[in-house]
Design an enzyme around this catalytic site. Structure first.
Site, short mmCIF file in Angstrom:
data_model
loop_
_atom_site.label_atom_id
_atom_site.label_comp_id
_atom_site.label_asym_id
_atom_site.label_seq_id
_atom_site.Cartn_x
_atom_site.Cartn_y
_atom_site.Cartn_z
N THR A 83 0.82 -1.22 0.00
CA THR A 83 0.00 0.00 0.00
C THR A 83 0.86 1.27 0.00
N GLY A 122 2.61 -2.90 8.14
CA GLY A 122 2.90 -3.20 9.54
C GLY A 122 4.33 -3.73 9.68
N GLU A 369 -6.16 -5.90 4.29
CA GLU A 369 -6.27 -7.08 3.41
C GLU A 369 -7.45 -6.93 2.45
C1 LIG Z 1 -5.06 -8.47 15.93
C2 LIG Z 1 -6.09 -8.66 16.95
C3 LIG Z 1 -5.76 -9.57 18.04
C4 LIG Z 1 -5.97 -10.85 18.02
C5 LIG Z 1 -6.23 -11.61 16.77
C6 LIG Z 1 -5.64 -12.88 16.99
C7 LIG Z 1 -4.88 -13.44 16.13
C8 LIG Z 1 -4.61 -12.86 14.79
C9 LIG Z 1 -3.59 -13.71 14.22
C10 LIG Z 1 -3.11 -13.43 13.12
C11 LIG Z 1 -3.61 -12.28 12.26
C12 LIG Z 1 -3.90 -12.83 10.90
C13 LIG Z 1 -3.71 -12.19 9.89
C14 LIG Z 1 -3.29 -10.80 10.00
C15 LIG Z 1 -1.93 -10.64 9.39
C16 LIG Z 1 -1.72 -9.61 8.74
C17 LIG Z 1 -2.85 -8.67 8.46
C18 LIG Z 1 -2.44 -7.33 8.86
C19 LIG Z 1 -2.35 -6.39 7.98
C20 LIG Z 1 -2.91 -6.49 6.62
C21 LIG Z 1 -1.89 -6.31 5.53
C22 LIG Z 1 -2.46 -5.67 4.29
O1 LIG Z 1 -3.44 -4.99 4.32
S1 LIG Z 1 -1.61 -5.99 2.88
C23 LIG Z 1 -2.38 -5.02 1.63
C24 LIG Z 1 -3.69 -5.60 1.23
N1 LIG Z 1 -4.18 -4.93 0.07
C25 LIG Z 1 -5.25 -5.30 -0.55
O2 LIG Z 1 -5.93 -6.21 -0.14
C26 LIG Z 1 -5.56 -4.59 -1.83
C27 LIG Z 1 -6.92 -4.93 -2.37
N2 LIG Z 1 -6.92 -4.89 -3.82
C28 LIG Z 1 -6.77 -5.98 -4.59
O3 LIG Z 1 -6.63 -7.09 -4.10
C29 LIG Z 1 -6.82 -5.79 -6.07
O4 LIG Z 1 -6.35 -4.59 -6.48
C30 LIG Z 1 -8.26 -5.98 -6.59
C31 LIG Z 1 -8.62 -7.43 -6.41
C32 LIG Z 1 -9.26 -5.13 -5.88
C33 LIG Z 1 -8.30 -5.62 -8.08
O5 LIG Z 1 -7.18 -6.12 -8.71
P1 LIG Z 1 -6.87 -5.86 -10.27
O6 LIG Z 1 -7.09 -4.45 -10.59
O7 LIG Z 1 -5.61 -6.49 -10.69
O8 LIG Z 1 -7.90 -6.78 -10.78
P2 LIG Z 1 -9.17 -6.66 -11.64
O9 LIG Z 1 -10.32 -6.18 -10.86
O10 LIG Z 1 -8.85 -5.97 -12.92
O11 LIG Z 1 -9.27 -8.18 -11.87
C34 LIG Z 1 -8.43 -8.88 -12.73
C35 LIG Z 1 -8.78 -10.33 -12.59
O12 LIG Z 1 -8.03 -10.82 -11.50
C36 LIG Z 1 -8.87 -11.47 -10.58
N3 LIG Z 1 -8.26 -11.36 -9.26
C37 LIG Z 1 -8.08 -10.26 -8.54
N4 LIG Z 1 -7.47 -10.57 -7.38
C38 LIG Z 1 -7.24 -11.89 -7.42
C39 LIG Z 1 -6.64 -12.80 -6.50
N5 LIG Z 1 -6.18 -12.40 -5.31
N6 LIG Z 1 -6.56 -14.09 -6.85
C40 LIG Z 1 -7.06 -14.52 -8.02
N7 LIG Z 1 -7.65 -13.71 -8.93
C41 LIG Z 1 -7.74 -12.42 -8.63
C42 LIG Z 1 -10.17 -10.75 -10.73
O13 LIG Z 1 -11.22 -11.51 -10.23
C43 LIG Z 1 -10.23 -10.57 -12.22
O14 LIG Z 1 -10.63 -11.78 -12.81
P3 LIG Z 1 -11.41 -11.75 -14.19
O15 LIG Z 1 -11.66 -13.20 -14.46
O16 LIG Z 1 -12.68 -10.98 -13.94
O17 LIG Z 1 -10.54 -11.07 -15.20
C1 LIG Z 2 -4.30 -1.55 10.49
C2 LIG Z 2 -3.89 -1.62 9.07
C3 LIG Z 2 -2.80 -2.41 8.72
C4 LIG Z 2 -2.37 -2.45 7.40
N1 LIG Z 2 -1.27 -3.19 7.08
C5 LIG Z 2 -0.80 -3.17 5.81
C6 LIG Z 2 0.36 -3.89 5.46
O1 LIG Z 2 0.99 -4.56 6.29
N2 LIG Z 2 0.84 -3.81 4.19
C7 LIG Z 2 0.19 -3.10 3.24
O2 LIG Z 2 0.66 -3.07 2.11
N3 LIG Z 2 -0.96 -2.42 3.53
C8 LIG Z 2 -1.46 -2.44 4.78
N4 LIG Z 2 -2.60 -1.77 5.10
C9 LIG Z 2 -3.29 -1.02 4.05
C10 LIG Z 2 -4.61 -1.66 3.65
O3 LIG Z 2 -4.41 -2.85 2.96
C11 LIG Z 2 -5.41 -0.67 2.80
O4 LIG Z 2 -5.73 0.42 3.63
C12 LIG Z 2 -6.65 -1.32 2.25
O5 LIG Z 2 -6.32 -2.22 1.23
C13 LIG Z 2 -7.67 -0.30 1.74
O6 LIG Z 2 -7.13 0.52 0.79
P1 LIG Z 2 -7.21 2.11 0.86
O7 LIG Z 2 -6.70 2.54 2.16
O8 LIG Z 2 -6.56 2.58 -0.38
O9 LIG Z 2 -8.74 2.44 0.82
P2 LIG Z 2 -9.49 3.22 -0.34
O10 LIG Z 2 -9.52 2.35 -1.56
O11 LIG Z 2 -8.97 4.57 -0.50
O12 LIG Z 2 -10.94 3.25 0.28
C14 LIG Z 2 -11.64 4.43 0.64
C15 LIG Z 2 -13.13 4.26 0.32
O13 LIG Z 2 -13.31 4.16 -1.09
C16 LIG Z 2 -14.11 3.04 -1.41
N5 LIG Z 2 -13.65 2.48 -2.70
C17 LIG Z 2 -12.38 2.35 -3.15
N6 LIG Z 2 -12.36 1.80 -4.37
C18 LIG Z 2 -13.63 1.57 -4.72
C19 LIG Z 2 -14.26 1.00 -5.86
N7 LIG Z 2 -13.57 0.53 -6.89
N8 LIG Z 2 -15.59 0.92 -5.88
C20 LIG Z 2 -16.32 1.36 -4.83
N9 LIG Z 2 -15.79 1.91 -3.71
C21 LIG Z 2 -14.46 2.01 -3.66
C22 LIG Z 2 -13.86 2.05 -0.27
O14 LIG Z 2 -14.98 1.18 -0.14
C23 LIG Z 2 -13.73 2.99 0.92
O15 LIG Z 2 -15.02 3.28 1.41
C24 LIG Z 2 -3.06 -1.71 6.41
C25 LIG Z 2 -4.17 -0.94 6.76
C26 LIG Z 2 -4.58 -0.89 8.08
C27 LIG Z 2 -5.77 -0.05 8.43
#
Ligand SMILES: CC/C=C\C/C=C\C/C=C\C/C=C\C/C=C\C/C=C\CCC(=O)SCCNC(=O)CCNC(=O)[C@H](O)C(C)(C)COP(=O)(O)OP(=O)(O)OC[C@H]1O[C@@H](n2cnc3c(N)ncnc32)[C@H](O)[C@@H]1OP(=O)(O)O
Ligand SMILES: Cc1cc2nc3c(=O)[nH]c(=O)nc-3n(C[C@H](O)[C@H](O)[C@H](O)COP(=O)(O)OP(=O)(O)OC[C@H]3O[C@@H](n4cnc5c(N)ncnc54)[C@H](O)[C@@H]3O)c2cc1C
Length: 609
Positions: A83, A122, A369
């Site tokens: 991110t 993180g 995520e």
């Molecule tokens: C903590 C509290 C205390 C106690 C809890 C106890 C224990 C907890 C223990 C452990 C914790 C567990 C886990 C926690 C660990 C870490 C978590 C912490 C932090 C989080 C880290 C992050 O946030 S990392 C960053 C995450 N970011 C995102 O998720 C971004 C989201 N966006 C996307 O994934 C993509 O951009 C998208 C999917 C929205 C769009 O992608 P893109 O533009 O490339 O795709 P299209 O829409 O054009 O689609 C193209 C085609 O690809 C397919 N597609 C998309 N994604 C996937 C995939 N992942 N796999 C397979 N296929 C995929 C899509 O469907 C399209 O297909 P078509 O057939 O339509 O072409």
């Molecule tokens: C506690 C925490 C830990 C994290 N840890 C990590 C990490 O370890 N590594 C990492 O890489 N990232 C991490 N992240 C980032 C996290 O994965 C992103 O914040 C998350 O994927 C959401 O993306 P964004 O912040 O860009 O939200 P945005 O996409 O800006 O979302 C803002 C608003 O826009 C809306 N929106 C966005 N796109 C669309 C669309 N296409 N259609 C309709 N509505 C839309 C959403 O629903 C939301 O209401 C962490 C975030 C948090 C809060």
């Protein structure tokens, strides 16, 4: 604790946990348990859940041989830096560049704009020595889109950032303690060079000559780490929901209000149908999410094995299921924790109820995520594709198999005649299938009215999300029913789980009645029979409600809640907690002489005048 104390204490706990894992030693499952009991987000989460899996999933054999032993022994600490300040959801929109320089055989990592700064990862801010960085790959002036790279960030001797790297913590987050134990960080590159062999090259490659060799497998495998974490988040939702429900259920049995005649004993609040109507569906959800989490783990293991054998057929379904269920369960759990706080009345708002901290630490699961709405839209795309292929000869499989019975499901009428029919698994399933299919087909029909499909999709986003949620709810209900059909030891246990399964299903019907009625999946008479049955199920669950939360086997220490104590000794302990507050260290508070006394004296003087 101050932020600095909290952070340092989390380092201490994490390192102690790591020591225990090695010394005892603990298996992977036991280590996961330890993580739950540690109960604090920290750098280990990202190292083990994202950094190591990213290398395993996207690295070549040589890369794995080089990096995994170091990571496995924690001689390097890694995070997952995807991110950026300007883009999180839209991964394809990331701006960080990795430009190949054939002269030096290196990639030059650069943050061209402020919005391209990595922001949120993180473990990045203060701890990690390394990261998997996602950046746009550029060779010979051509942009090949986002790829992963292993990057060293800090000097291994004194932990200082390497030249060309600016790095730090992004600041305080929601809540008092909560996620502030984690050093979510920012990072900027200023033409920072890494060797070519640090691009993760299992999928696509850059040769010594600078030639880009695209992946011969789906590029979405690059997103595999997110799929794996989304799967675990579903089981974690059950744990968090169970924790809140355990507190609210035990306290609801202790708390009494109204209902006494002539000074007699008052009613336990758990006996109010309104309390049951808010609480028992959450209790049922905790069980439901656990079972769907178990199933999702199986699905994920299955798809992983298939991918290893170059079978990509079930990848779209695995993506849709992990994305949709992550979204649905975390949204329900966040809302559920807040509802549990309200179910505990005023005392739920006290820190020592355990609920404010649980909410603050849990709620970012709706965003990290993958934002929950963005993820449901992925499910919607998958559903629209499936609907468009109906009749093409390609039978839908897995969780969309029901769509193969579209002809029947689009015209069938529910045969529910009496309240007890709502305990018939086939009838309940058909109701959920009809609703999900009809909502999906209605979206598809509306989409087809647009000349431009993408424009139509944008216009219909809200309806599409609702259709996706309906599909996900169907999955949860169906997996609960499958669980009941399997082997469950003890008839009594089975009966209790059966009650919870139907509470889960029928409360969804009540909550989303608009969907069920507008799609003609049920009539209003059948809806009122469902309500009747729901009330009866509440009555049956009531005597066992406390046992059903005791079954989660959470210790008082883990629950961290005065209201949820196992012994129910709530009131004396609330006093004890209150007396521990630093404000109660002195009878007269600090500030009395400075502010309160002058104020009162002034009033006294004017009163005498
Ligand atoms: C903590 C509290 C205390 C106690 C809890 C106890 C224990 C907890 C223990 C452990 C914790 C567990 C886990 C926690 C660990 C870490 C978590 C912490 C932090 C989080 C880290 C992050 O946030 S990392 C960053 C995450 N970011 C995102 O998720 C971004 C989201 N966006 C996307 O994934 C993509 O951009 C998208 C999917 C929205 C769009 O992608 P893109 O533009 O490339 O795709 P299209 O829409 O054009 O689609 C193209 C085609 O690809 C397919 N597609 C998309 N994604 C996937 C995939 N992942 N796999 C397979 N296929 C995929 C899509 O469907 C399209 O297909 P078509 O057939 O339509 O072409
Ligand atoms: C506690 C925490 C830990 C994290 N840890 C990590 C990490 O370890 N590594 C990492 O890489 N990232 C991490 N992240 C980032 C996290 O994965 C992103 O914040 C998350 O994927 C959401 O993306 P964004 O912040 O860009 O939200 P945005 O996409 O800006 O979302 C803002 C608003 O826009 C809306 N929106 C966005 N796109 C669309 C669309 N296409 N259609 C309709 N509505 C839309 C959403 O629903 C939301 O209401 C962490 C975030 C948090 C809060």
């Amino acid at each position: 604790m101050t932020r600095k104390e909290l952070f340092k204490n989390t380092l201490r706990k994490s390192v102690h946990a790591w020591k225990l894992i090695n010394e005892l030693p603990l298996s992977d499952d036991e280590s996961l348990m330890l993580r739950h009991f540690m109960d604090q987000p920290g750098f280990l989460d990202l190292h083990w859940r994202m950094f190591v899996p990213a290398i395993k999933g996207q690295g070549t054999e040589e890369q794995k041989q080089k990096w995994l032993p170091l990571a496995n022994k924690m001689q390097i600490i890694g995070c997952y830096a995807q991110t950026e300040l300007g883009h999180g959801s839209n991964v394809q929109g990331l701006e960080t560049t990795a430009t190949f320089d054939p002269q030096t055989d290196q990639f030059i990592l650069h943050s061209p704009t402020q919005t391209s700064s990595k922001w949120w990862p993180g473990g990045l801010g203060k701890v990690s020595t390394h990261a998997v960085i996602y950046a746009r790959l550029i060779t010979d002036g051509k942009d090949h889109g986002v790829h992963g790279f292993i990057v060293q960030l800090r000097n291994m001797d004194d932990h200082s950032p390497l030249p060309g790297i600016t790095i730090g913590d992004i600041g305080v987050k929601f809540g008092n303690g909560a996620y502030n134990s984690m050093d979510n960080g920012f990072l900027m590159f200023d033409k920072f060079c890494i060797p070519r062999d640090q691009m993760l090259m299992r999928l696509s490659k850059v040769t010594r000559e600078g030639k880009y060799v695209p992946s011969d497998v789906p590029r979405q495998l690059m997103y595999g780490t997110m799929v794996s974490v989304r799967q675990t988040i579903v089981s974690n939702a059950s744990i968090a929901m169970a924790r809140a429900v355990c507190i609210a259920t035990r306290y609801s049995a202790v708390r009494r209000q109204f209902g006494s005649q002539n000074g007699g004993i008052e009613t336990q609040v758990i006996d109010y149908k309104t309390q049951q109507n808010r609480l028992f569906p959450l209790l049922a959800s905790a069980y439901a999410f656990r079972f769907v989490g178990e199933w999702l783990k199986w699905l994920y293991t299955d798809v992983t094995q298939r991918l290893e054998a170059s079978d990509f057929a079930t990848l779209p379904e695995a993506h849709a299921c992990t994305a949709g269920l992550k979204s649905m369960t975390t949204s329900a759990t966040s809302d559920g924790i807040e509802e549990c706080r309200k179910l505990c009345g005023g005392h739920g708002y006290l820190w020592c109820s355990g609920l404010p901290e649980l909410f603050a630490v849990y709620v970012p699961a709706c965003t990290y995520e993958g934002d929950n709405v963005v993820l449901q839209l992925q499910v919607a795309r998958f559903l629209m594709k499936t609907v468009s292929q109906l009749g093409s000869g390609k039978a839908p499989a897995g969780t969309t198999a029901y769509m193969g019975r579209a002809k029947h499901l689009l015209q069938c009428r529910s045969s529910i005649r009496k309240a007890e029919d709502w305990l018939n698994p086939a009838m309940v399933l058909e109701t959920f299938e009809a609703r999900a299919l009809r909502m999906a087909v209605s979206c598809a029909n509306n989409l087809s009215k647009f000349e431009n499909q993408e424009q139509g999709f944008s216009e219909l986003l809200a309806d599409l999300v609702e259709a996706a949620i309906a599909h996900c709810q169907l999955i949860v209900v169906s997996k609960f029913i499958v669980k009941l059909e399997g082997e469950i030891k003890g008839k009594g246990v089975k009966n209790q789980l059966k009650n919870l399964c139907y509470i889960y299903a029928l409360h969804l019907i009540h909550k989303h009645l608009g969907d069920f009625l507008s799609t003609n999946s049920i009539t209003s008479e059948q809806a009122s029979l469902a309500n009747h049955q729901l009330r009866s199920l509440y009555t049956q669950v009531r005597p066992n409600a406390v046992a059903l939360v005791d079954a989660f086997d959470y210790t008082d220490h883990y629950l961290g809640s005065v209201l949820g104590r196992y012994d129910g000794n709530v009131y004396p302990k609330l006093f004890e907690e209150a007396l521990k507050d630093p404000l109660n260290d002195t009878v007269v508070p600090d500030g009395y002489h400075e502010y309160i006394r002058p104020l009162i004296k002034q009033h006294l003087r004017s009163a005498r005048l």
